[in-house]
Scaffold this motif. Structure first.
Motif, mmCIF file in Angstrom:
data_model
loop_
_atom_site.group_PDB
_atom_site.id
_atom_site.type_symbol
_atom_site.label_atom_id
_atom_site.label_comp_id
_atom_site.label_asym_id
_atom_site.label_seq_id
_atom_site.Cartn_x
_atom_site.Cartn_y
_atom_site.Cartn_z
ATOM 1 N N ALA A 85 0.834 -1.207 0.000
ATOM 2 C CA ALA A 85 0.000 0.000 0.000
ATOM 3 C C ALA A 85 0.868 1.257 0.000
ATOM 4 N N TYR A 86 1.952 1.227 0.750
ATOM 5 C CA TYR A 86 2.886 2.357 0.780
ATOM 6 C C TYR A 86 3.496 2.567 -0.599
ATOM 7 N N ALA A 87 3.936 1.484 -1.227
ATOM 8 C CA ALA A 87 4.524 1.584 -2.564
ATOM 9 C C ALA A 87 3.507 2.113 -3.566
ATOM 10 N N TRP A 88 2.255 1.678 -3.457
ATOM 11 C CA TRP A 88 1.208 2.099 -4.390
ATOM 12 C C TRP A 88 0.923 3.593 -4.275
ATOM 13 N N LEU A 89 0.978 4.119 -3.072
ATOM 14 C CA LEU A 89 0.650 5.521 -2.844
ATOM 15 C C LEU A 89 1.813 6.469 -3.088
ATOM 16 N N THR A 90 3.046 5.978 -2.956
ATOM 17 C CA THR A 90 4.212 6.855 -3.069
ATOM 18 C C THR A 90 5.056 6.592 -4.311
ATOM 19 N N GLY A 91 4.997 5.375 -4.846
ATOM 20 C CA GLY A 91 5.886 4.987 -5.932
ATOM 21 C C GLY A 91 7.260 4.584 -5.469
ATOM 22 N N LEU A 92 7.503 4.599 -4.158
ATOM 23 C CA LEU A 92 8.804 4.244 -3.601
ATOM 24 C C LEU A 92 8.841 2.743 -3.323
ATOM 25 N N THR A 93 9.825 2.062 -3.875
ATOM 26 C CA THR A 93 9.843 0.602 -3.817
ATOM 27 C C THR A 93 11.157 0.019 -3.318
ATOM 28 N N GLY A 94 12.103 0.856 -2.938
ATOM 29 C CA GLY A 94 13.440 0.369 -2.637
ATOM 30 C C GLY A 94 13.631 -0.098 -1.210
ATOM 31 N N GLU A 95 14.771 -0.742 -0.998
ATOM 32 C CA GLU A 95 15.128 -1.235 0.323
ATOM 33 C C GLU A 95 15.472 -0.111 1.289
ATOM 34 N N ASP A 96 15.643 1.106 0.775
ATOM 35 C CA ASP A 96 15.970 2.253 1.632
ATOM 36 C C ASP A 96 14.738 2.872 2.290
ATOM 37 N N GLN A 97 13.570 2.265 2.119
ATOM 38 C CA GLN A 97 12.338 2.841 2.673
ATOM 39 C C GLN A 97 12.030 2.366 4.087
ATOM 40 N N VAL A 98 12.946 1.678 4.711
ATOM 41 C CA VAL A 98 12.735 1.131 6.054
ATOM 42 C C VAL A 98 12.286 2.217 7.032
ATOM 43 N N GLY A 99 11.167 1.988 7.697
ATOM 44 C CA GLY A 99 10.702 2.891 8.746
ATOM 45 C C GLY A 99 9.960 4.114 8.268
ATOM 46 N N HIS A 100 9.911 4.360 6.984
ATOM 47 C CA HIS A 100 9.267 5.572 6.487
ATOM 48 C C HIS A 100 7.751 5.468 6.585
ATOM 49 N N VAL A 101 7.083 6.599 6.655
ATOM 50 C CA VAL A 101 5.630 6.634 6.848
ATOM 51 C C VAL A 101 5.031 7.724 5.968
ATOM 52 N N LEU A 102 4.012 7.368 5.200
ATOM 53 C CA LEU A 102 3.217 8.363 4.487
ATOM 54 C C LEU A 102 2.056 8.761 5.391
ATOM 55 N N VAL A 103 1.899 10.058 5.603
ATOM 56 C CA VAL A 103 0.797 10.572 6.417
ATOM 57 C C VAL A 103 -0.086 11.434 5.527
ATOM 58 N N MET A 104 -1.376 11.158 5.576
ATOM 59 C CA MET A 104 -2.361 11.974 4.867
ATOM 60 C C MET A 104 -3.009 12.889 5.898
ATOM 61 N N GLU A 105 -2.611 14.142 5.880
ATOM 62 C CA GLU A 105 -3.090 15.120 6.863
ATOM 63 C C GLU A 105 -4.366 15.793 6.351
#
Length: 456
Positions: A85-105
């Motif tokens: 779901a994170y990849a679908w919403l951001t387009g970010l797919t790499g191994e460097d995404q550890v711990g990141h969070v998308l917030v919809m404010e």
């Protein structure tokens, strides 16, 4: 140990760092910015996805985390893949995404503002040691991360430092069932870009199956030929994409009667069949899911052909049932009707009525496909399993017969044969398009295809 050192994930490879070395490491580094035109592959399609999510939850703050690392052994982590779901919403797919969070404010009449909280690239000039000492996140250990400005250009999303989001509990506050269901249901219908990515995954998978057939002579000679097959396909998956979309099933002989056989430690026998269930996952994390059951000698025996052609007839019936507006379960019912009638014709069942055929076939005949091999699994039943098919959905059709080697209801010649045929299809206005048609499905087609590859 100082407080600063204790915060670094230095692990078993750590060596003491003197003040002189720390000072020496903090200077004389040239600038190495990312190209200013770099964008994630899905950059142009993710804003509409976030807008659709926003419309589902007006006024609510939504958190969609990428996920955290999981320890494999001691200080070694499993390879990281961000949540779909994170990849679908951001387009970010790499191994460097550890711990990141998308917030919809919540943003009033504008719906929501997306803010991406991430761990930016470490500075190298202020005494920070993370870039060369932190074995989990340091650039010298696991590679470069973008800085905040670069991440904003890559994604088109406003970015902020992860440390400003709050506690780890706050970062993982998206376990709400309604949000999980929505994130699955919004992905049920694929846009044109997604269909293209899935076709790419299928095409690479077809090439992997060809690699496997060419490798059969060496695999047949190896005491763990199934592992050889797994490795050959895995090479194609890593060379062309992110890897395999799921653990490869390389099941020879009676192992093919185990639906999710992933031990893959058996020897291959020329007189038996190989059931290969495998899929390449693209760098954008879309996966194929294809199964072929192949005669290891290059030609089906009469009894192998008998079983194979019944499964193929079931798959043909299932594919014929695919069209917009049809019940999702229709293709399974169509295929199972063929299986039950065939088993009755063989004398295995007294008649085709009821559900006794399930002793020999067990599971459903297909599922949605996308970023997950079993895609959209959190969708509500009325939107998926009890719903209807729509143009743009991508799914598998995969009937099978699993005739267990110790099943005394079967004649001896049928025992120990497992056959599954699985293809990927996209629902169109007219019915469905076979995405994996580059791989033959018929007995004659498979024998000719294998003969050509083995001769070449």
């Amino acid at each position: 140990m100082t407080d600063r050192t204790s915060r670094l994930n230095t692990g078993s490879h750590d060596l003491p760092v003197s003040a002189e070395l720390s000072a020496f490491m903090s200077g004389n580094w040239s600038a190495s910015p990312l190209p200013t035109d770099a964008r994630v592959a899905a950059h142009d399609v993710t804003p509409a996805r976030r807008a659709r999510l926003s419309a589902r939850f007006p006024g609510e703050r939504l958190l969609v985390p990428a996920g955290e690392l999981m320890v494999r052994s001691n200080d070694c982590d499993h390879r990281f893949r961000p949540h779909s779901a994170y990849a679908w919403l951001t387009g970010l797919t790499g191994e460097d995404q550890v711990g990141h969070v998308l917030v919809m404010e919540p943003a009033g009449p504008r719906g929501h503002e997306a803010v991406l909280y991430l761990r930016p690239r470490s500075a190298r000039t202020d005494g920070t040691e993370e870039f060369y000492r932190d074995r989990r996140y340091g650039e010298f250990w696991v590679g470069r991360r973008p800085d905040l400005a670069e991440a904003e250009r890559l994604t088109g999303i406003r970015c902020a430092h992860l440390d400003t989001l709050g506690t780890p509990d706050a970062r993982d506050a998206s376990r709400d069932p309604a949000l999980a269901a929505a994130l699955s249901e919004l992905r049920l219908v694929k846009d044109a870009w997604e269909v293209g990515q899935l076709q790419l995954a299928v095409d690479h998978t077809a090439a992997g199956f060809e690699d496997v057939v060419r490798a059969l002579p060496r695999a047949l000679a190896h005491p763990r030929g199934e592992r050889w097959i797994e490795g050959v396909f895995g090479l194609r998956a890593r060379a062309e994409g992110n890897g395999t979309g799921y653990d490869t099933i390389a099941a020879s002989g009676a192992h093919a009667c185990v639906l999710h056989w992933i031990h893959n430690d058996g020897r291959l026998n020329r007189d038996e069949l190989l059931l290969l269930d495998a899929g390449v996952e693209t760098d954008t994390l879309y996966t194929a899911d294809v199964t072929r059951t192949l005669p290891l000698s290059g030609r089906f025996s009469p009894v192998q052909r008998q079983v194979y052609e019944l499964v193929l007839a079931a798959q043909d019936a299932g594919i014929a049932a695919l069209r917009p507006g049809a019940s999702f379960r229709d293709f399974h019912r169509a295929g199972m009707r063929v299986i039950a009638e065939g088993l009755a014709d063989w004398g295995v069942l007294k008649d085709a009525e009821g559900d006794l055929h399930r002793r020999y076939t067990l599971c459903s005949s297909g599922h949605m496909l996308g970023l997950d091999v079993h895609d959209c699994a959190q969708a509500r039943r009325d939107a998926y399993l009890d719903g209807v098919l729509e143009e743009g959905q991508v799914l598998t059709v995969e009937p099978g017969l699993y005739l267990q080697p110790d099943d005394e209801t079967l004649p001896a010649e049928l025992r120990g044969i497992g056959v599954r045929i699985e293809d990927d299809l996209v629902i169109t206005a007219e019915g469905a398009r076979l995405m994996s048609g580059a791989l033959p499905r018929t007995v004659a087609g498979i024998e000719e295809w294998m003969g050509t590859l083995l001769e070449g």
